[in-house]
Design a protein around this motif. Structure first.
Motif, mmCIF file in Angstrom:
data_model
loop_
_atom_site.group_PDB
_atom_site.id
_atom_site.type_symbol
_atom_site.label_atom_id
_atom_site.label_comp_id
_atom_site.label_asym_id
_atom_site.label_seq_id
_atom_site.Cartn_x
_atom_site.Cartn_y
_atom_site.Cartn_z
ATOM 1 N N GLN A 132 -17.572 24.117 96.206
ATOM 2 C CA GLN A 132 -17.466 25.406 96.882
ATOM 3 C C GLN A 132 -17.451 26.498 95.829
ATOM 4 O O GLN A 132 -16.731 26.410 94.838
ATOM 5 N N PRO A 137 -20.416 26.526 100.532
ATOM 6 C CA PRO A 137 -20.718 25.179 100.035
ATOM 7 C C PRO A 137 -22.047 25.137 99.290
ATOM 8 O O PRO A 137 -23.010 25.810 99.661
ATOM 9 N N GLU A 158 -15.638 23.150 108.364
ATOM 10 C CA GLU A 158 -15.646 22.812 106.943
ATOM 11 C C GLU A 158 -16.221 21.425 106.715
ATOM 12 O O GLU A 158 -16.230 20.585 107.608
#
Length: 181
Positions: A132, A137, A158
């Motif tokens: 990250q 990401p 996530e």
């Protein structure tokens, strides 16, 4: 799991997730709960952040079989979030909350990979590291240093896991995640 300032393991039946034996304490003293631990690919060790006090520490490995600890990094700067590569040769970690580093899994000289990055997970084949950067990401390919941006659809949540073949990323948004209106 973490309980009573220690790390414990408990054997389970993979089909049901139910215990098949008694818990075993493998690390007697972990002064502060540090949720980021990573299994070695052969399931014989875990990598973790460990220090002698509440201030944090270095990256260590812990043998699940006999509880032997081995210090992998030795730096006065806080190091955390160890992530073991799929091939078992490298541990990625975050140094000082600001930079992504790699270190040989048996110890050695850490190598800075990039600033402002936090490791999350290696692909099962060890060819990619999901990390990250500024809440976004990305994938890093160690073989040539190439970075790929990932733009998941809005609201997917996530990163959760890789598929076993390493070709798919699974994202999850739990019902209790904060969602701006």
């Amino acid at each position: 799991y973490y309980a009573d300032k220690a790390i414990w393991i408990i054997p389970i039946l993979s089909e049901t997730g139910r215990p098949t034996g008694n818990p075993k304490r493998i690390l007697e003293y972990l002064p502060k709960y540090r949720p980021a631990v990573s299994w070695s690919p052969d399931s014989k060790k875990i990598a973790l952040e460990w220090g002698k006090d509440e201030k944090g520490g270095d990256i260590w490995t812990l043998s699940v079989e006999d509880g032997v600890m081995k210090q992998i990094t030795d730096d006065p700067v806080w190091e955390a979030r160890p992530v073991w590569s799929g091939d078992g040769k490298t541990i990625a970690f975050n140094r000082g909350g600001r930079a992504l580093y790699f270190v040989p899994a048996e110890g050695g000289t850490p190598k800075k990979i990039m600033d402002n990055a936090r490791p999350y997970s290696w692909s099962p084949d060890g060819q990619w590291l999901l990390y990250q950067e500024v809440l976004k990401p990305r994938l890093y390919r160690p073989s040539d240093g190439h970075v790929f941006e990932i733009t998941p659809p809005e609201g997917v949540g996530e990163f959760f896991s890789w598929s076993p073949d390493g070709k798919t990323l699974f994202f999850c948004r739990s019902s209790y995640d904060y969602s701006p209106m």
